[in-house]
Write a protein that holds these residues in place. Sequence first.
Motif, PDB file in Angstrom:
ATOM      1  N   PRO A  77       0.613  -1.447   0.004  1.00  0.00           N
ATOM      2  CA  PRO A  77       0.020  -0.212  -0.017  1.00  0.00           C
ATOM      3  C   PRO A  77       1.082   1.094  -0.235  1.00  0.00           C
ATOM      4  O   PRO A  77       2.461   1.163   0.442  1.00  0.00           O
ATOM      5  N   ASP A  78      -0.150   2.263  -0.231  1.00  0.00           N
ATOM      6  CA  ASP A  78       1.121   3.930  -0.363  1.00  0.00           C
ATOM      7  C   ASP A  78       0.554   4.367   0.880  1.00  0.00           C
ATOM      8  O   ASP A  78       1.323   4.843   1.262  1.00  0.00           O
ATOM      9  N   LEU A  79      -1.039   4.115   1.169  1.00  0.00           N
ATOM     10  CA  LEU A  79      -1.489   4.510   2.642  1.00  0.00           C
ATOM     11  C   LEU A  79      -1.598   4.117   3.515  1.00  0.00           C
ATOM     12  O   LEU A  79      -2.219   2.390   3.381  1.00  0.00           O
ATOM     13  N   ILE A  80      -1.555   3.805   4.442  1.00  0.00           N
ATOM     14  CA  ILE A  80      -2.041   3.054   6.438  1.00  0.00           C
ATOM     15  C   ILE A  80      -2.870   4.305   6.558  1.00  0.00           C
ATOM     16  O   ILE A  80      -2.064   4.680   7.342  1.00  0.00           O
ATOM     17  N   ILE A  81      -4.813   3.702   6.819  1.00  0.00           N
ATOM     18  CA  ILE A  81      -4.609   4.837   7.782  1.00  0.00           C
ATOM     19  C   ILE A  81      -5.722   3.531   9.116  1.00  0.00           C
ATOM     20  O   ILE A  81      -5.956   3.167   9.026  1.00  0.00           O
ATOM     21  N   SER A  82      -5.118   4.429   9.958  1.00  0.00           N
ATOM     22  CA  SER A  82      -6.005   3.948  11.401  1.00  0.00           C
ATOM     23  C   SER A  82      -6.705   5.039  12.986  1.00  0.00           C
ATOM     24  O   SER A  82      -5.860   5.989  12.277  1.00  0.00           O
ATOM     25  N   SER A  83      -6.984   4.279  13.410  1.00  0.00           N
ATOM     26  CA  SER A  83      -8.093   4.996  14.472  1.00  0.00           C
ATOM     27  C   SER A  83      -7.951   3.992  15.628  1.00  0.00           C
ATOM     28  O   SER A  83      -8.752   4.055  16.543  1.00  0.00           O
ATOM     29  N   GLY A  84      -6.990   3.151  15.628  1.00  0.00           N
ATOM     30  CA  GLY A  84      -6.227   1.997  16.443  1.00  0.00           C
ATOM     31  C   GLY A  84      -7.245   0.723  16.565  1.00  0.00           C
ATOM     32  O   GLY A  84      -8.369   0.788  15.384  1.00  0.00           O
ATOM     33  N   ALA A  85      -7.104   0.039  16.785  1.00  0.00           N
ATOM     34  CA  ALA A  85      -6.294   0.006  18.560  1.00  0.00           C
ATOM     35  C   ALA A  85      -5.086  -0.772  17.810  1.00  0.00           C
ATOM     36  O   ALA A  85      -4.458  -0.406  16.821  1.00  0.00           O
ATOM     37  N   ALA A  86      -4.712  -1.805  19.438  1.00  0.00           N
ATOM     38  CA  ALA A  86      -2.921  -1.643  19.515  1.00  0.00           C
ATOM     39  C   ALA A  86      -2.479  -2.262  17.545  1.00  0.00           C
ATOM     40  O   ALA A  86      -1.085  -2.451  17.226  1.00  0.00           O
ATOM     41  N   VAL A  87      -3.185  -3.324  16.805  1.00  0.00           N
ATOM     42  CA  VAL A  87      -3.054  -4.409  15.779  1.00  0.00           C
ATOM     43  C   VAL A  87      -2.075  -3.277  15.047  1.00  0.00           C
ATOM     44  O   VAL A  87      -2.061  -3.726  13.854  1.00  0.00           O
ATOM     45  N   ALA A  88      -2.713  -1.315  15.114  1.00  0.00           N
ATOM     46  CA  ALA A  88      -1.770   0.161  14.137  1.00  0.00           C
ATOM     47  C   ALA A  88      -0.257  -0.508  13.987  1.00  0.00           C
ATOM     48  O   ALA A  88      -0.319  -0.385  12.855  1.00  0.00           O
ATOM     49  N   VAL A  89      -0.735  -0.987  15.584  1.00  0.00           N
ATOM     50  CA  VAL A  89       1.601  -0.796  15.974  1.00  0.00           C
ATOM     51  C   VAL A  89       2.678  -1.310  15.053  1.00  0.00           C
ATOM     52  O   VAL A  89       2.976  -0.292  14.642  1.00  0.00           O
ATOM     53  N   PRO A  90       2.060  -2.266  14.906  1.00  0.00           N
ATOM     54  CA  PRO A  90       2.999  -3.083  13.823  1.00  0.00           C
ATOM     55  C   PRO A  90       2.771  -2.813  12.733  1.00  0.00           C
ATOM     56  O   PRO A  90       3.774  -2.482  11.390  1.00  0.00           O
ATOM     57  N   PHE A  91       1.425  -2.507  11.780  1.00  0.00           N
ATOM     58  CA  PHE A  91       0.857  -2.163  10.465  1.00  0.00           C
ATOM     59  C   PHE A  91       1.889  -0.348  10.593  1.00  0.00           C
ATOM     60  O   PHE A  91       2.665  -0.070   9.099  1.00  0.00           O
ATOM     61  N   PHE A  92       1.861   0.169  11.641  1.00  0.00           N
ATOM     62  CA  PHE A  92       2.204   1.404  11.128  1.00  0.00           C
ATOM     63  C   PHE A  92       4.252   1.773  11.010  1.00  0.00           C
ATOM     64  O   PHE A  92       4.574   2.015  10.288  1.00  0.00           O
ATOM     65  N   TYR A  93       4.466   0.653  12.266  1.00  0.00           N
ATOM     66  CA  TYR A  93       6.132   0.551  12.102  1.00  0.00           C
ATOM     67  C   TYR A  93       6.481   0.037  10.484  1.00  0.00           C
ATOM     68  O   TYR A  93       7.234   0.198  10.350  1.00  0.00           O
ATOM     69  N   ILE A  94       6.066  -1.223  10.437  1.00  0.00           N
ATOM     70  CA  ILE A  94       6.531  -2.023   9.453  1.00  0.00           C
ATOM     71  C   ILE A  94       6.206  -1.173   7.599  1.00  0.00           C
ATOM     72  O   ILE A  94       7.919  -1.158   7.512  1.00  0.00           O
ATOM     73  N   GLY A  95       5.106  -1.194   8.126  1.00  0.00           N
ATOM     74  CA  GLY A  95       4.735   0.509   6.492  1.00  0.00           C
ATOM     75  C   GLY A  95       5.974   0.901   6.195  1.00  0.00           C
ATOM     76  O   GLY A  95       6.836   1.054   5.139  1.00  0.00           O
ATOM     77  N   LYS A  96       6.289   1.908   7.310  1.00  0.00           N
ATOM     78  CA  LYS A  96       6.911   2.695   7.635  1.00  0.00           C
ATOM     79  C   LYS A  96       8.618   2.697   7.030  1.00  0.00           C
ATOM     80  O   LYS A  96       9.786   3.211   5.958  1.00  0.00           O
ATOM     81  N   LEU A  97       9.021   2.196   8.006  1.00  0.00           N
ATOM     82  CA  LEU A  97      10.199   1.201   7.501  1.00  0.00           C
ATOM     83  C   LEU A  97      11.017   0.653   6.666  1.00  0.00           C
ATOM     84  O   LEU A  97      12.041   1.084   6.403  1.00  0.00           O
ATOM     85  N   PHE A  98       9.888   0.019   5.995  1.00  0.00           N
ATOM     86  CA  PHE A  98      10.192  -1.402   4.625  1.00  0.00           C
ATOM     87  C   PHE A  98       9.674  -0.707   4.115  1.00  0.00           C
ATOM     88  O   PHE A  98      10.129  -1.497   2.749  1.00  0.00           O
ATOM     89  N   PHE A  99       8.242  -0.159   3.936  1.00  0.00           N
ATOM     90  CA  PHE A  99       7.649  -0.285   2.860  1.00  0.00           C
ATOM     91  C   PHE A  99       7.423   0.900   2.677  1.00  0.00           C
ATOM     92  O   PHE A  99       7.045   1.809   1.530  1.00  0.00           O
ATOM     93  N   HIS A 100       7.839   2.102   2.940  1.00  0.00           N
ATOM     94  CA  HIS A 100       8.233   3.496   2.779  1.00  0.00           C
ATOM     95  C   HIS A 100       6.550   4.187   2.756  1.00  0.00           C
ATOM     96  O   HIS A 100       6.001   5.140   1.842  1.00  0.00           O
ATOM     97  N   THR A 101       5.413   3.573   3.598  1.00  0.00           N
ATOM     98  CA  THR A 101       3.908   3.871   3.553  1.00  0.00           C
ATOM     99  C   THR A 101       4.366   5.201   4.178  1.00  0.00           C
ATOM    100  O   THR A 101       4.963   5.470   4.632  1.00  0.00           O
ATOM    101  N   LYS A 102       2.532   5.940   3.749  1.00  0.00           N
ATOM    102  CA  LYS A 102       2.369   7.188   4.566  1.00  0.00           C
ATOM    103  C   LYS A 102       1.962   7.042   5.343  1.00  0.00           C
ATOM    104  O   LYS A 102       0.618   5.951   5.317  1.00  0.00           O
ATOM    105  N   ASN A 103       1.434   7.320   6.644  1.00  0.00           N
ATOM    106  CA  ASN A 103       0.615   6.805   7.853  1.00  0.00           C
ATOM    107  C   ASN A 103       0.085   7.729   8.504  1.00  0.00           C
ATOM    108  O   ASN A 103       0.333   8.657   8.327  1.00  0.00           O
ATOM    109  N   VAL A 104      -1.299   7.643   8.555  1.00  0.00           N
ATOM    110  CA  VAL A 104      -2.580   8.605   8.809  1.00  0.00           C
ATOM    111  C   VAL A 104      -3.196   7.251   9.865  1.00  0.00           C
ATOM    112  O   VAL A 104      -3.548   7.008   9.452  1.00  0.00           O
ATOM    113  N   TYR A 105      -2.951   8.700  11.170  1.00  0.00           N
ATOM    114  CA  TYR A 105      -3.414   8.022  12.728  1.00  0.00           C
ATOM    115  C   TYR A 105      -4.883   9.305  13.192  1.00  0.00           C
ATOM    116  O   TYR A 105      -4.338  10.610  13.440  1.00  0.00           O
TER     117      TYR A 105
END
Length: 150
Positions: A77-105
Amino acid sequence: MKVCLVGSSGGHLTHLYMLKKFWDDKDRFWVTFNKEDAKSLLKDERMYPCYFPTNRNFINLVKNTILAWKILKKEKPDLIISSGAAVAVPFFYIGKLFFHTKNVYIEVFDRVDSPTLTGKMVYPVADKFILQWEELKKIYPKAINLGSLF
């Protein structure tokens, strides 16, 4: 643009679904709990079930981290959007660090003057951090207050 919408079922999922005007015309997929409300609401959507309970559950955090890697590697994905809860954490970090996603919380509506644990954890890797109450700007100074999504 491909969008990943990730969150717990219940109120968090409802928050994400309320953004339909944004995501409706996008290539998208969902990551949420395999519960009746999610299955009903997302019956015509591409959905990946994640492990729960997630809050303060280390074993499911590890499982969801592995799941995040597999799903993000497959979907890209290009963009990850979340409003919580904890399942968002690994997706945001892995997305940002390895797949260069834009993250919106989006910090949930019922948090007026105190942060959620998930919000505090993903704030460092969120490209946009959205609030629904001005009071939270004291805690999240770089956040954007859009007011109520309701």
